[in-house]
Design a protein around this motif. Sequence first.
Motif, PDB file in Angstrom:
ATOM      1  N   THR A  44     107.758  55.566  25.999  1.00 23.93           N
ATOM      2  CA  THR A  44     108.735  54.531  26.310  1.00 23.93           C
ATOM      3  C   THR A  44     110.117  55.106  26.098  1.00 23.93           C
ATOM      4  N   GLU A  45     111.109  54.386  26.540  1.00 23.51           N
ATOM      5  CA  GLU A  45     112.460  54.913  26.396  1.00 23.51           C
ATOM      6  C   GLU A  45     113.074  54.488  25.061  1.00 23.51           C
ATOM      7  N   ASP A  46     114.007  55.288  24.627  1.00 20.99           N
ATOM      8  CA  ASP A  46     114.705  55.018  23.368  1.00 20.99           C
ATOM      9  C   ASP A  46     115.721  53.910  23.615  1.00 20.99           C
ATOM     10  N   SER A  47     115.241  52.663  23.552  1.00 20.38           N
ATOM     11  CA  SER A  47     116.085  51.534  23.932  1.00 20.38           C
ATOM     12  C   SER A  47     115.693  50.310  23.123  1.00 20.38           C
ATOM     13  N   PRO A  48     116.681  49.494  22.731  1.00 20.60           N
ATOM     14  CA  PRO A  48     116.368  48.250  22.019  1.00 20.60           C
ATOM     15  C   PRO A  48     116.134  47.070  22.953  1.00 20.60           C
ATOM     16  N   LEU A  49     116.101  47.297  24.269  1.00 26.22           N
ATOM     17  CA  LEU A  49     115.982  46.196  25.207  1.00 26.22           C
ATOM     18  C   LEU A  49     114.666  45.446  25.007  1.00 26.22           C
ATOM     19  N   PHE A  50     114.722  44.149  25.237  1.00 36.26           N
ATOM     20  CA  PHE A  50     113.613  43.265  24.899  1.00 36.26           C
ATOM     21  C   PHE A  50     112.347  43.568  25.696  1.00 36.26           C
ATOM     22  N   GLY A  51     112.479  43.748  27.001  1.00 41.18           N
ATOM     23  CA  GLY A  51     111.300  43.949  27.840  1.00 41.18           C
ATOM     24  C   GLY A  51     110.464  45.153  27.436  1.00 41.18           C
ATOM     25  N   PRO A  52     111.057  46.373  27.372  1.00 42.94           N
ATOM     26  CA  PRO A  52     110.272  47.537  26.933  1.00 42.94           C
ATOM     27  C   PRO A  52     109.720  47.382  25.521  1.00 42.94           C
ATOM     28  N   THR A  53     110.490  46.765  24.627  1.00 43.32           N
ATOM     29  CA  THR A  53     110.016  46.582  23.256  1.00 43.32           C
ATOM     30  C   THR A  53     108.813  45.658  23.211  1.00 43.32           C
ATOM     31  N   MET A  54     108.861  44.534  23.914  1.00 40.66           N
ATOM     32  CA  MET A  54     107.743  43.603  23.928  1.00 40.66           C
ATOM     33  C   MET A  54     106.525  44.210  24.618  1.00 40.66           C
ATOM     34  N   THR A  55     106.756  45.035  25.629  1.00 42.57           N
ATOM     35  CA  THR A  55     105.645  45.709  26.291  1.00 42.57           C
ATOM     36  C   THR A  55     104.940  46.654  25.325  1.00 42.57           C
ATOM     37  N   LEU A  56     105.724  47.424  24.557  1.00 41.72           N
ATOM     38  CA  LEU A  56     105.140  48.333  23.570  1.00 41.72           C
ATOM     39  C   LEU A  56     104.323  47.568  22.540  1.00 41.72           C
ATOM     40  N   ILE A  57     104.869  46.471  22.032  1.00 39.47           N
ATOM     41  CA  ILE A  57     104.148  45.663  21.046  1.00 39.47           C
ATOM     42  C   ILE A  57     102.856  45.120  21.640  1.00 39.47           C
ATOM     43  N   ALA A  58     102.919  44.666  22.890  1.00 40.51           N
ATOM     44  CA  ALA A  58     101.729  44.118  23.539  1.00 40.51           C
ATOM     45  C   ALA A  58     100.640  45.169  23.691  1.00 40.51           C
ATOM     46  N   VAL A  59     101.034  46.386  24.069  1.00 42.29           N
ATOM     47  CA  VAL A  59     100.054  47.472  24.224  1.00 42.29           C
ATOM     48  C   VAL A  59      99.453  47.838  22.874  1.00 42.29           C
ATOM     49  N   GLU A  60     100.296  47.947  21.845  1.00 40.99           N
ATOM     50  CA  GLU A  60      99.792  48.287  20.512  1.00 40.99           C
ATOM     51  C   GLU A  60      98.828  47.228  19.993  1.00 40.99           C
ATOM     52  N   ASN A  61      99.160  45.960  20.167  1.00 42.24           N
ATOM     53  CA  ASN A  61      98.280  44.886  19.699  1.00 42.24           C
ATOM     54  C   ASN A  61      96.939  44.911  20.416  1.00 42.24           C
ATOM     55  N   LEU A  67      95.182  47.897  28.689  1.00 44.54           N
ATOM     56  CA  LEU A  67      94.055  48.613  28.079  1.00 44.54           C
ATOM     57  C   LEU A  67      92.843  48.617  28.999  1.00 44.54           C
ATOM     58  N   GLU A  68      92.646  47.552  29.773  1.00 47.64           N
ATOM     59  CA  GLU A  68      91.558  47.542  30.750  1.00 47.64           C
ATOM     60  C   GLU A  68      91.760  48.627  31.806  1.00 47.64           C
ATOM     61  N   ARG A  69      92.989  48.757  32.282  1.00 49.03           N
ATOM     62  CA  ARG A  69      93.270  49.784  33.289  1.00 49.03           C
ATOM     63  C   ARG A  69      93.137  51.186  32.688  1.00 49.03           C
ATOM     64  N   MET A  70      93.492  51.336  31.412  1.00 50.42           N
ATOM     65  CA  MET A  70      93.343  52.633  30.774  1.00 50.42           C
ATOM     66  C   MET A  70      91.875  53.034  30.708  1.00 50.42           C
ATOM     67  N   THR A  71      91.019  52.087  30.356  1.00 53.24           N
ATOM     68  CA  THR A  71      89.580  52.368  30.344  1.00 53.24           C
ATOM     69  C   THR A  71      89.106  52.769  31.734  1.00 53.24           C
ATOM     70  N   ALA A  72      89.581  52.063  32.753  1.00 52.41           N
ATOM     71  CA  ALA A  72      89.210  52.396  34.132  1.00 52.41           C
ATOM     72  C   ALA A  72      89.699  53.785  34.514  1.00 52.41           C
ATOM     73  N   ALA A  73      90.912  54.135  34.102  1.00 52.10           N
ATOM     74  CA  ALA A  73      91.456  55.457  34.422  1.00 52.10           C
ATOM     75  C   ALA A  73      90.648  56.560  33.737  1.00 52.10           C
ATOM     76  N   ILE A  74      90.279  56.326  32.476  1.00 51.49           N
ATOM     77  CA  ILE A  74      89.487  57.314  31.744  1.00 51.49           C
ATOM     78  C   ILE A  74      88.120  57.501  32.401  1.00 51.49           C
ATOM     79  N   ASP A  75      87.566  56.402  32.935  1.00 54.18           N
ATOM     80  CA  ASP A  75      86.264  56.456  33.599  1.00 54.18           C
ATOM     81  C   ASP A  75      86.361  56.894  35.052  1.00 54.18           C
ATOM     82  N   HIS A  76      87.568  57.303  35.491  1.00 56.97           N
ATOM     83  CA  HIS A  76      87.794  57.812  36.847  1.00 56.97           C
ATOM     84  C   HIS A  76      87.487  56.785  37.928  1.00 56.97           C
ATOM     85  N   LEU A  77      87.744  55.514  37.629  1.00 52.04           N
ATOM     86  CA  LEU A  77      87.593  54.478  38.637  1.00 52.04           C
ATOM     87  C   LEU A  77      88.816  54.464  39.546  1.00 52.04           C
TER      88      LEU A  77
END
Length: 360
Positions: free
Chosen positions: A92-109, A328-338
Motif C-alpha cells: 500500500t502507499e505511505d498515506s494517511p488517506l481514509f480509503g487505503p487505510t480502511m482497505t488495509l484494515i479490511a484485508v488484515e481482518n 481473500l477469496e480472490r487471493m485463494t483463487a489466484a493461488i489455485d491458478h483459477l
Amino acid sequence: MSETLRGVGGDEREREPAGFETGGSRPPAMSDVAKLAGVSHQTVSRVLNDHPNVKEATRERVRAAIAELGYRRNEAARALVTRRTGAIGVITEDSPLFGPTMTLIAVENAARSQGTYVSVATVTRWEVSSVQATLEHFLDQGVDGVVVIASHDEAVRAVRDYSRRLPVVMVGPTRVNGDIHTVAVNQYAGAGLAVGHLLDLGHTDILHVSGPPKWLDARARERGWLDAMLQAGAVPRDPVPGDWTASTGFAIGRRLLGERDVRPLPTAIFTANDQLALGLLHAFADAGVSVPREVSVVGFDDVEGSEHFFPPLTTVTPDWAALGARCLERMTAAIDHLPAEGVLVGARITVRASSGPPRR
C-alpha cells in the motif's frame, strides 16, 4: 500436569508427566502432544486444522496438551508439504488517506479470520523500480501471494506484469488486463446512490467536487455523478476539480461563495470524499450559509467522526468488511491458478442532517 522437584543443593527441575519424555532440550513435536493428550497424531492434526469431526472433549484435551508443552506448529515443514506458507504480502502507499487505510484494515481482518498472516510494505511512490523491489522482497519471504492496494494509475502500471511470477490481487481497479484478480468498491454505483438521494429530495442543480484525476476512485465517482444527472434529465454544471483534503474543500467553498453575485450557489453539492465535504461545511458556516436549508452537502467514505460534523454528514458508506472478504477469496483463487475475475463490492447511503429539500 507437571510438578516441580527440588534436587541436591536446592536446584529445581521440571518433572514431565509419567511416561512422557521430551527428548532433552528439543522443542516439543506433534507426537509429544499426541502422547500427552492420549490421542493419535492424526487427531492432533485435525485439531490444529479446525477439522469439524473431533469431539469437543478431545479437542480441549489436545489444546491443553499444546498449552502445557508450549507446542508450536513447524510452519517451514508445513510449507514444504503444502507448498504454502499461510502468509500473504500487502503493498500500500505511505498515506494517511481514509480509503487505503480502511482497505488495509479490511484485508488484515479478513486474513486473520482465516488464519492467514499478513506482511505489509508501504511505498512512497508507485514507481516500477520500487514496487518491483518490494515484490522481490515478498518473493524472498516465500509469501503465497500479494495484495496490492492500487489507488491510481501508476500502481496498476507498476504491478501489471508481475502476476506471472506471483499470485496478485489488486484492490481498486475494476478490471486489469492479464492474469490479475481485482476487487473494488463499486464507486460508480456509490456515486449514483448519492445523486439519487439528492434527486429524490427534489434537487436538480447538483455540483460535483471531484478528487484527483489520476485516482481510480475519483474518476469512477465523477462518472457516476454525471451519468446519474444525465439519466434524470438534469443539466450538470462543470465539476470543480479538487483533491482529498479538507483545506481544498474549504477553498472551493470560499470561491463558490465569492461568485454568488455572478452565479448562485447550487442547491446541492456531492463531494468525492468526506474531507472535501468537511471543508465546504466550514466555509459555509463561516459565511452564515445554512446547511441543508440553503445548500445540501453529501460526501463519500463515511469517515470516522462524520456523524459529528456540523451538521452531521450524509455520505456513502462502502462495505469494507465485504471488500476484505472478497479480496481473500480472490487471493485463494489466484493461488489455485483459477481464471482471473473482477469483483465489485457494494455501498449504501447513510442519510444524516446535511441533506434536505432544495431551497425555494
